[in-house]
Motif scaffolding. Structure first.
Motif, PDB file in Angstrom:
ATOM      1  N   TYR A  17      26.707  14.323  30.258  1.00  0.00           N
ATOM      2  CA  TYR A  17      26.849  13.114  29.434  1.00  0.00           C
ATOM      3  C   TYR A  17      28.243  12.558  29.662  1.00  0.00           C
ATOM      4  O   TYR A  17      29.228  13.303  29.682  1.00  0.00           O
ATOM      5  N   LEU A  24      30.728  15.622  29.491  1.00  0.00           N
ATOM      6  CA  LEU A  24      30.280  16.829  28.825  1.00  0.00           C
ATOM      7  C   LEU A  24      29.075  17.394  29.590  1.00  0.00           C
ATOM      8  O   LEU A  24      28.080  16.703  29.769  1.00  0.00           O
ATOM      9  N   ALA A  26      26.034  19.246  29.613  1.00  0.00           N
ATOM     10  CA  ALA A  26      25.078  19.763  28.623  1.00  0.00           C
ATOM     11  C   ALA A  26      24.145  20.800  29.230  1.00  0.00           C
ATOM     12  O   ALA A  26      23.680  21.701  28.535  1.00  0.00           O
ATOM     13  N   PRO A  45      22.262  28.634  20.116  1.00  0.00           N
ATOM     14  CA  PRO A  45      22.956  27.957  19.017  1.00  0.00           C
ATOM     15  C   PRO A  45      22.956  26.447  19.186  1.00  0.00           C
ATOM     16  O   PRO A  45      22.652  25.928  20.263  1.00  0.00           O
ATOM     17  N   GLY A  47      24.067  22.927  20.029  1.00  0.00           N
ATOM     18  CA  GLY A  47      24.942  22.454  21.104  1.00  0.00           C
ATOM     19  C   GLY A  47      24.754  23.186  22.421  1.00  0.00           C
ATOM     20  O   GLY A  47      25.423  22.880  23.404  1.00  0.00           O
ATOM     21  N   SER A  48      23.822  24.138  22.478  1.00  0.00           N
ATOM     22  CA  SER A  48      23.670  24.930  23.715  1.00  0.00           C
ATOM     23  C   SER A  48      22.830  24.219  24.767  1.00  0.00           C
ATOM     24  O   SER A  48      22.732  24.687  25.900  1.00  0.00           O
ATOM     25  N   GLY A  49      22.184  23.097  24.393  1.00  0.00           N
ATOM     26  CA  GLY A  49      21.464  22.319  25.401  1.00  0.00           C
ATOM     27  C   GLY A  49      19.954  22.312  25.246  1.00  0.00           C
ATOM     28  O   GLY A  49      19.243  21.790  26.110  1.00  0.00           O
ATOM     29  N   LYS A  50      19.456  22.815  24.124  1.00  0.00           N
ATOM     30  CA  LYS A  50      17.995  22.915  23.940  1.00  0.00           C
ATOM     31  C   LYS A  50      17.321  21.541  23.958  1.00  0.00           C
ATOM     32  O   LYS A  50      16.326  21.335  24.656  1.00  0.00           O
ATOM     33  N   SER A  51      17.853  20.609  23.166  1.00  0.00           N
ATOM     34  CA  SER A  51      17.223  19.275  23.106  1.00  0.00           C
ATOM     35  C   SER A  51      17.301  18.586  24.462  1.00  0.00           C
ATOM     36  O   SER A  51      16.330  17.955  24.897  1.00  0.00           O
TER      37      SER A  51
HETATM   38  P1  ADP Z   1      21.063  21.635  21.108  1.00  0.00           P
HETATM   39  O1  ADP Z   1      19.751  20.920  21.046  1.00  0.00           O
HETATM   40  O2  ADP Z   1      20.966  23.055  21.591  1.00  0.00           O
HETATM   41  O3  ADP Z   1      21.807  21.551  19.814  1.00  0.00           O
HETATM   42  P2  ADP Z   1      21.891  19.400  22.777  1.00  0.00           P
HETATM   43  O4  ADP Z   1      21.052  19.411  23.996  1.00  0.00           O
HETATM   44  O5  ADP Z   1      21.579  18.437  21.719  1.00  0.00           O
HETATM   45  O6  ADP Z   1      21.975  20.907  22.210  1.00  0.00           O
HETATM   46  O7  ADP Z   1      23.397  19.146  23.189  1.00  0.00           O
HETATM   47  C1  ADP Z   1      24.055  19.840  24.248  1.00  0.00           C
HETATM   48  C2  ADP Z   1      25.465  19.293  24.359  1.00  0.00           C
HETATM   49  O8  ADP Z   1      25.406  17.948  24.798  1.00  0.00           O
HETATM   50  C3  ADP Z   1      26.214  19.281  23.031  1.00  0.00           C
HETATM   51  O9  ADP Z   1      27.569  19.581  23.290  1.00  0.00           O
HETATM   52  C4  ADP Z   1      26.059  17.856  22.552  1.00  0.00           C
HETATM   53  O10 ADP Z   1      27.150  17.476  21.762  1.00  0.00           O
HETATM   54  C5  ADP Z   1      26.035  17.085  23.854  1.00  0.00           C
HETATM   55  N1  ADP Z   1      25.224  15.860  23.782  1.00  0.00           N
HETATM   56  C6  ADP Z   1      23.910  15.786  23.484  1.00  0.00           C
HETATM   57  N2  ADP Z   1      23.471  14.506  23.541  1.00  0.00           N
HETATM   58  C7  ADP Z   1      24.539  13.754  23.899  1.00  0.00           C
HETATM   59  C8  ADP Z   1      24.734  12.361  24.151  1.00  0.00           C
HETATM   60  N3  ADP Z   1      23.730  11.488  24.050  1.00  0.00           N
HETATM   61  N4  ADP Z   1      25.989  11.955  24.513  1.00  0.00           N
HETATM   62  C9  ADP Z   1      27.004  12.830  24.632  1.00  0.00           C
HETATM   63  N5  ADP Z   1      26.883  14.166  24.427  1.00  0.00           N
HETATM   64  C10 ADP Z   1      25.669  14.620  24.057  1.00  0.00           C
END
Ligand code: ADP
Ligand code: MG
Length: 221
Positions: A17, A24, A26, A45, A47-51
């Motif tokens: 991202y 960042l 991800a 946890p 912020g680990s990248g699941k979504s």
């Molecule tokens: P999880 O679902 O495990 O909480 P995410 O996949 O949402 O993790 O996020 C992984 C990392 O990417 C995190 O550090 C989050 O802050 C960052 N992140 C997620 N979406 C965005 C975005 N649209 N822009 C910038 N950073 C993002």
């Protein structure tokens, strides 16, 4: 993963991202595959990248590097046969419960009556047929999520991706939603991938992948 073509496969996937000059990472060097009928929990946890991983598996996002492909879900433009359940409220506010569930079928070209009948059958499976005429704002969080599950089932997907579907629910509702997803996946013969940071939820799944700081550190073949 077992069997022939996976439903979805990631190879050396990286997702970065960018916000201005900041970057960042991800996901880093993620390789995984989901086979037909697999039941997988993705743990890790916040912020680990699941979504990010689930969005890529759904084809809702693209990797910065590496590849995601859907060998068994071919479609000329985008993968077909995938349904997604999101963490938060995702029902369309102006539509009632039955209309929300019928919507994917209408978008696929079904006629109104057929879509409504199938929507009612899907609502029966999640024990929500009685509330078919309610608006989303008239539902509890657990009820709304059961409707979201019905909407995911209605088109007979081969891959169901649920991103922390129980993240905002109490334990009893969370258990019901997970049971419904697993039961639905089994009866449809669909694969199910559920992300969760709840070890209790993950315990329901025969396969568990673990994410840590953007890496898939355990479980994926
Ligand atoms: P999880 O679902 O495990 O909480 P995410 O996949 O949402 O993790 O996020 C992984 C990392 O990417 C995190 O550090 C989050 O802050 C960052 N992140 C997620 N979406 C965005 C975005 N649209 N822009 C910038 N950073 C993002
Ligand atoms: Mg998330």
């Amino acid at each position: 993963m077992t069997g022939a073509s996976p439903l979805v496969r990631c190879d050396a996937v990286r997702r970065v991202y960018r916000a201005g000059a900041a970057e960042l990472v991800a996901l880093r060097d993620v390789g995984c595959a989901v086979g037909a009928r697999e039941l997988i929990a993705v743990t890790g946890p916040s912020g680990s990248g699941k979504s990010t991983l689930l969005h890529l598996l759904a084809g809702l996002d693209r990797p910065t590097a590496g590849s995601v492909c859907w060998p068994a879900l071919q479609h000329p433009l985008r993968p077909s046969g995938i349904a997604v359940v999101f963490q938060g409220p995702s029902l369309l506010a102006p539509l009632d419960v039955a209309e929300n569930v019928a919507l994917p079928l209408l978008l696929l070209g079904a006629d109104d009556r057929e879509a409504r009948e199938q929507a009612m059958r899907a609502l029966e499976r999640v024990d929500m047929a009685d509330l078919a005429g309610r608006l989303p704002e008239e539902l509890s969080g657990g009820q709304a999520q059961r409707v979201a599950v019905a909407r995911a089932l209605v088109s007979g997907p081969r891959l169901i991706l649920a991103d922390e579907p129980t993240g905002q629910l109490d334990q009893a509702s969370a258990g019901q939603v997970i049971d419904l997803l697993v039961e639905a996946a089994r009866s449809l013969g669909a694969a199910l991938v559920v992300s969760t940071h709840d070890a209790g939820v993950a315990g329901h799944f025969p396969v568990r992948w673990r994410m840590d700081h953007g890496s898939l550190v355990a479980g994926a073949a």
